[in-house]
Scaffold this active site. Structure first.
Site, PDB file in Angstrom:
ATOM      1  CG  ASP A 103      -6.421  -3.384  -3.517  1.00 61.66           C
ATOM      2  OD1 ASP A 103      -7.147  -2.556  -2.933  1.00 61.66           O
ATOM      3  OD2 ASP A 103      -5.205  -3.469  -3.299  1.00 61.66           O
ATOM      4  CG  ASP A 163     -16.547 -18.883 -10.277  1.00 57.65           C
ATOM      5  OD1 ASP A 163     -15.329 -19.056 -10.473  1.00 57.65           O
ATOM      6  OD2 ASP A 163     -17.166 -19.485  -9.390  1.00 57.65           O
ATOM      7  CG  HIS A 219      -5.426  -2.751   0.244  1.00 54.42           C
ATOM      8  ND1 HIS A 219      -4.775  -2.261  -0.863  1.00 54.42           N
ATOM      9  CD2 HIS A 219      -4.884  -2.121   1.314  1.00 54.42           C
ATOM     10  CE1 HIS A 219      -3.892  -1.370  -0.478  1.00 54.42           C
ATOM     11  NE2 HIS A 219      -3.927  -1.270   0.835  1.00 54.42           N
ATOM     12  CB  SER A 253      -0.963  -0.036   1.189  1.00 61.97           C
ATOM     13  OG  SER A 253      -1.988   0.895   1.025  1.00 61.97           O
ATOM     14  CG  ASP A 298     -10.915 -19.345 -13.938  1.00 62.94           C
ATOM     15  OD1 ASP A 298     -12.107 -19.706 -13.927  1.00 62.94           O
ATOM     16  OD2 ASP A 298     -10.236 -19.233 -12.899  1.00 62.94           O
ATOM     17  CG  ASP A 340     -12.037 -20.315  -8.387  1.00 60.53           C
ATOM     18  OD1 ASP A 340     -12.851 -19.511  -8.887  1.00 60.53           O
ATOM     19  OD2 ASP A 340     -10.816 -20.293  -8.649  1.00 60.53           O
ATOM     20  CB  VAL A 393     -11.983 -16.400  -7.444  1.00 56.47           C
ATOM     21  CG1 VAL A 393     -10.945 -15.393  -7.919  1.00 56.47           C
ATOM     22  CG2 VAL A 393     -11.879 -16.597  -5.937  1.00 56.47           C
ATOM     23  CB  VAL A 410     -11.459 -23.277 -11.990  1.00 57.64           C
ATOM     24  CG1 VAL A 410     -11.584 -23.806 -10.576  1.00 57.64           C
ATOM     25  CG2 VAL A 410     -10.359 -24.001 -12.732  1.00 57.64           C
TER      26      VAL A 410
END
Length: 538
Positions: free
Chosen positions: A429, A282, A468, A215, A285, A289, A291, A287
């Site tokens: 972030d 999600d 972050h 940061s 990619d 997960d 994310v 997968v």
């Protein structure tokens, strides 16, 4: 999640400066061991050392205090406390206080050194700060000592965390000496003084010098590579708050959008947009997960949620077109009156809580605009028009880019000096927009001849789902500093960065994230295993 956000929201230094060793008896006073250590003993005497001041500074005092071995705990903050650090060896706590000509300042540089010379690795480590805190005298410093580093930090002579009252003199003008300290001067002086103390204490110079920060600490690391390329052979600079003159205004954009569009969405509503974006993107990619691997390829439009009913516990909310459009503008980032992009917004999937709670501006941005840009402590940053916002943004650039922008892309001197810069930034972030770091990396590539050349000394990793400076639903870095040390000392180029996480069901997930601009591709097999991924060209 909130505990991970200490790096830019709540200062640790004010409380962590008081170290609490959980050992029997009190730590010995400075000098107690000096007369009992025979010549040739592996134990160094904990006593003040002679230090020559950096150019333009004067040494006010040098003090030393022996710290006992044991477990160190750190006082709680409103968001929790750092974990205790066990098995810390006896160490010497040396503080050098500096002042500068023409400035009524007192800058403390604190250096922690293992007293047993055999425990010192021959390495020096400087640790950075957060928010308006230039360094950290608590857990990071003690951890460095435990790991065998001579470890140092600085307070730059300013207050800490979210206190920027030092910015203005009593007559309301900018305190230029303290701003210079915070922006740049004290970081270089930390390197000079810290290495000098290390050499005097061990009667030998550090073989390697490293920077470690996130940061504000990340910004400081990038600044060192740009302006003092020989201070550190290795720089670990994560989630760097570079382009501070833009970032620190741009993160007010959600408040401006809410005010101008006349909407005030609840956290529940805002969370629904992120949930929907993750659900839609999600598996891009390959997968599932929870994310979004690369938010830049997530094309989900928040207006698709208009008319959807969201269960917010005590009531059901129907998503309006106004709120959906506000979210779209927040994700797109601030723009000028003629539609030109000013800076970046948070990625899809990043928690809205810190920047986009209506009526609650991000503290770093609020203080920057009030204390530095406008010098108007009564300014309501939640009631800015689009026009006012753009004027403040431009003013911040004009006044402060050369002071604290910390984003000069010319890293040629750092590369020529043999320095290595390793940096990671979470794709989720919620405070420092990830694309600002990507923007900087791409400018370095254009300046220095492309990605392949830059990769020789500067590696950037974008970590899916990581917030972050850590936290979030993604896999976390396991030993980024160790990867940097291996690169500097053994020439092991970090093509990937090891990350891992333990899911709620106890499953251990590992993943080697590829360096930018390469992508980490799932190739089949167990999605929890690093062997199921490979690096491909973007």
């Amino acid at each position: 999640m909130r505990k991970k956000l200490l790096t830019l929201t709540v200062s640790l230094a004010a409380t962590a400066a008081v170290l609490v060793p959980m050992t029997a008896g009190a730590a010995p006073l400075a000098g107690d061991r000096a007369d009992t250590v025979p010549t040739g003993s592996p134990t160094a005497a904990c006593a003040p050392v002679q230090v020559s001041p950096p150019s333009g500074a004067r040494v006010v005092s040098v003090t030393a205090e022996a710290r006992a071995a044991g477990t160190y705990t750190f006082p709680a903050t409103p968001l929790g406390a750092p974990a205790p650090i066990t098995d810390v060896p006896d160490w010497c706590d040396i503080t050098v206080t500096l002042t500068h000509r023409g400035a009524d300042d007192r800058v403390a540089v604190k250096v922690g050194l293992p007293q047993d010379r055999t425990l010192w690795t021959g390495r020096f480590q400087a640790v950075g700060g957060s928010a308006y805190q230039a360094g950290d005298f608590g857990a990071p410093l003690v951890q460095g000592v435990k790991d065998g580093y001579a470890t140092a930090s600085t307070d730059a002579g300013v207050k800490t965390g979210l206190d920027a009252s030092w910015a203005l003199t009593p007559d309301g003008t900018l305190n230029q000496p303290l701003l210079t300290n915070f922006a740049s001067r004290s970081v270089h002086e930390l390197a000079v003084v810290g290495k000098a103390v290390t050499k005097a204490f061990y009667d030998a110079p550090a073989r390697y010098a490293y920077w470690n920060g996130c940061s504000t600490g990340g910004r400081q690391g990038y600044l060192e590579a740009q302006e003092h390329p020989r201070d550190f052979q290795g720089i670990l600079a994560d989630a760097p708050a570079v382009s501070w003159d833009r970032f620190a205004v741009a993160t007010l954009w959600p408040q401006v959008v809410f005010h101008e569009e006349g909407v005030s969405p609840t956290p529940c509503e805002l969370g629904a947009f992120n949930d929907a974006a993750v659900a839609a993107c999600d598996t891009i990619d390959g997968v599932r997960d929870g994310v979004i691997d690369d938010p830049q390829v997530c094309g989900w439009d928040p207006r698709e949620l208009v008319g959807t009913q969201v269960d917010c516990g005590d009531r059901t909310v129907t998503i309006s077109a106004g709120v959906a459009d506000a979210v779209r503008k927040i994700w797109a980032g601030p723009v000028s009156a003629d539609g030109r992009k000013l800076w970046y917004g948070p990625n899809k999937g990043a928690d809205f809580t810190w920047l986009a709670t209506p009526g609650q501006p991000f503290g770093v941005a609020d203080l920057w605009v009030k204390n530095f840009v406008e010098r108007d402590l009564g300014l309501d940053t939640t009631a800015l028009s689009y026009e006012q916002f753009e004027q403040i943004f431009r003013s911040s650039q004009r006044q402060f880019h050369d002071v604290i922008g910390s984003d000069d892309p010319d890293l040629s001197a750092f590369a020529q000096a043999g320095g290595k810069l390793l940096s990671w930034h979470g794709q989720a972030d919620q405070l420092v927009p990830t694309q600002g770091t990507v923007d900087y990396r791409e400018r370095v590539e254009r300046r220095l001849g492309g990605s392949e050349r830059v990769d020789r000394f500067y590696r950037l990793f974008l970590l899916p789902g990581v917030e972050h400076c850590g936290g979030g639903s993604g896999t976390q870095p396991t030993d980024a500093l160790g990867a940097l040390v291996s690169w500097v000392e053994q020439g092991k180029v970090p093509a990937t960065l090891a990350t891992s996480a333990t899911r709620t069901d106890g499953t251990r997930v590992t993943r080697d994230v590829c360096s930018y601009p390469h992508r980490t591709r799932y190739t089949g097999g167990d999605p929890a295993s690093a062997s199921s991924y490979r690096c491909t060209a973007s």
